[in-house]
Design a protein around this motif. Sequence first.
Motif: not given
Length: 340
Positions: A105, A223, A236, A253-254, A257-262
């Motif tokens: 991560m 972070q 990123r 889409k995947r 999702a991996h980046l926690n975004l729409h």
Amino acid sequence: MHSPRSLALQRLGPLAQLPGVLASYGVSLDAVLEGLSLSAADLRADNQLTISTISAMLDRAAAYPGLEHIGLLIVQAQNHTVLGPVGQLMLSCETLGSALGTFVMLQMANSTAGAAYLHPVGEDHALGFGIYAPDLPSSHIYDASAAIGHNMVRDLTGGAVRPAEVLLGRPAPRNPEPYRRFFGCPVRFNEGQNCLILPGRSLGFRLPSADAKLRERLISALQQQIAQQQQGFAPRVRHAIRPLLVAGDASHKRVAAHLNLHPRTMGRRLEEEGITFEQLKDEVRLAVARELLARTAMAVSDVAGSLGYATPSAFVRAFRRWTGTSPSAWRRQSEHTASG
């Protein structure tokens, strides 16, 4: 094609051991560094260099007798501690799985040239590293990454966890015995990825050094470091695409999702930087395609499959669009250049 070259930097970490290894074999560091605008003072663990510079150093060193497996030699006495704050953070995690997941991560703190990953493979897990910088990486970089992965898993668990096998995306060396001896398990060459295969249940191994408060403090600090060193949002996304290609799904889409975004949010942020998701995906696909064509004997059809193309012909058309030539012709030219 949009160029990520200026962002492609790798923290030296264990590679800082190169001068000592060369000295032990009676090889001049100055000869290895000639023309690279580097000195011994630049070879610090916390310094960052381009993949092309690191590759040149390792390939030159490997040309000397006894140093053919230089990637293993420079890592043999190293473990997670040489990864800096990221390595310290791993020690504070509760389990091996948590430590490796946290490493993946936050690994961008150490590299904007390649991405680490931890993927399920049946009942097991693959712990790997893949470069997405535009410069062709040396095979010895992957040797070193697999070696440091092996050592950090071994030392975090006190030797209780070892890989079941190792996959390397490089030609088989003339003498594979140093690889078998180092890893202590079967080593397969000419593969589509560079990783350790860890037994599935091993990720639940509890680490005796767990410290929840220290972990949260270190995560916060890393972070912030990553946020400060980033030059835009596109890096990123590029960093996320590389491991997801290995996993077999690097769709818009995947990745979002991996980046926690729409997905629309990701697309909009990329648009603000003048680039699209498909452009970034093509950049990463080209980097990986060139690497597999130049560094392995994989069939073009297998390279196409590893990049997520439904058919080899779709890959050939894309590669011709990127480079102006076919994958097979590019591979022949690459082999000619290397031999010349």
